[in-house]
Enzyme design. Sequence first.
Site, PDB file in Angstrom:
ATOM      1  CB  CYS A  17       7.952   0.577  -3.650  1.00 24.84           C
ATOM      2  SG  CYS A  17       6.091   0.870  -4.021  1.00 24.84           S
ATOM      3  CB  CYS A  30       6.222  -0.368  -8.093  1.00 27.91           C
ATOM      4  SG  CYS A  30       6.520   1.366  -7.856  1.00 27.91           S
ATOM      5  CD  GLU A  31       4.577   3.994 -14.085  1.00 34.41           C
ATOM      6  OE1 GLU A  31       4.367   5.199 -14.039  1.00 34.41           O
ATOM      7  OE2 GLU A  31       4.325   3.095 -15.023  1.00 34.41           O
ATOM      8  CG  HIS A  32       6.341   5.392  -9.120  1.00 31.94           C
ATOM      9  ND1 HIS A  32       5.066   5.349  -8.451  1.00 31.94           N
ATOM     10  CD2 HIS A  32       6.164   6.085 -10.360  1.00 31.94           C
ATOM     11  CE1 HIS A  32       4.193   6.095  -9.122  1.00 31.94           C
ATOM     12  NE2 HIS A  32       4.902   6.486 -10.055  1.00 31.94           N
ATOM     13  CG  HIS A  33      10.230   2.849  -5.619  1.00 26.64           C
ATOM     14  ND1 HIS A  33       9.019   3.184  -5.352  1.00 26.64           N
ATOM     15  CD2 HIS A  33      10.856   3.954  -5.121  1.00 26.64           C
ATOM     16  CE1 HIS A  33       8.881   4.174  -4.851  1.00 26.64           C
ATOM     17  NE2 HIS A  33      10.177   4.731  -4.685  1.00 26.64           N
ATOM     18  CD  GLN A  89      -3.543  -1.771  -6.230  1.00 30.10           C
ATOM     19  OE1 GLN A  89      -2.668  -1.964  -5.330  1.00 30.10           O
ATOM     20  NE2 GLN A  89      -4.708  -2.009  -5.661  1.00 30.10           N
ATOM     21  CG  HIS A 149       1.934  -1.481  -3.900  1.00 33.88           C
ATOM     22  ND1 HIS A 149       2.313  -0.774  -5.285  1.00 33.88           N
ATOM     23  CD2 HIS A 149       0.819  -1.752  -3.805  1.00 33.88           C
ATOM     24  CE1 HIS A 149       0.965  -1.019  -5.689  1.00 33.88           C
ATOM     25  NE2 HIS A 149       0.077  -1.463  -4.730  1.00 33.88           N
TER      26      HIS A 149
END
Length: 271
Positions: A232, A161-164, A202, A230
């Site tokens: 996250c 996940c590119e956010h976390h 995703q 996920h």
Amino acid sequence: MTYNYSGPFTIDYDIIMADKSYNGTVTPKPVLPKELEQLRNVGVTPLQTRVASPCTLNPPIDSDGLSWPSLGARSRIEQTPEEAKGREERIAAAVKTILTELGEDVDREGLLETPERYARAMLYFTKGYEDNIRDVIKRAVFEENHDEMVIVRDIEIYSLCEHHLVPFFGKAHIAYIPNKRVLGLSKLARLAEMYARRFQVQERLTKQIAMALSEILKPRGVAVVIEAAHMCMVSRGVQKTGSSTTTSCMLGCFRDQQKTREEFLTLLGRR
């Protein structure tokens, strides 16, 4: 007062329309750099806009065979062994700083080589940026007079996940209806692997697989469904351990024809 906009930028509507005299509805053309000044005139600055997804702005496959490469993908591909070693060492040094700031002792036995191991792991987790789609597909496109649905289901995927920067993982289901050309079945799994081994969300991953397959084969239609958990969401934040996320991308006849879409979902057991 409304301001409708359908161009390649997302605009924060709460701060728009500084012009008190404006009382109409405007649907401008897609914003080009030279037109940003016009947006400033109605209270929109470049800081309040963002470029749309690379899936919509760039072709699925570049002229050199890379597919939506990251900013430094080519430098990774073309690096010498000495440059690759230096890259790994810089990542390891950054990880050591992170561990120290988290309150750990980077000199204790269990963490002595962790920064180096993590650096190698991250380079592997993001190796999809370096993959040339021509090398992935090779000569596995064949002329075949088959016009019925082809489905490969339950392809395991692992991504970040590119956010976390934590994992999400699950299964991808890929279908297409050929237009006189078929692809070797294992290449569908390799295509999913290539895009999964990047920093992702995703929704984008689903669309990238579908658009690339459509570009390669020019089929009558493509459908991709991904189901993933996920970390996250499972291990932090709301911590709902039983949750999963399903995304889909339908192109061609899968989007245009309800019966075709329903057949695909029925074969997946989703109806």
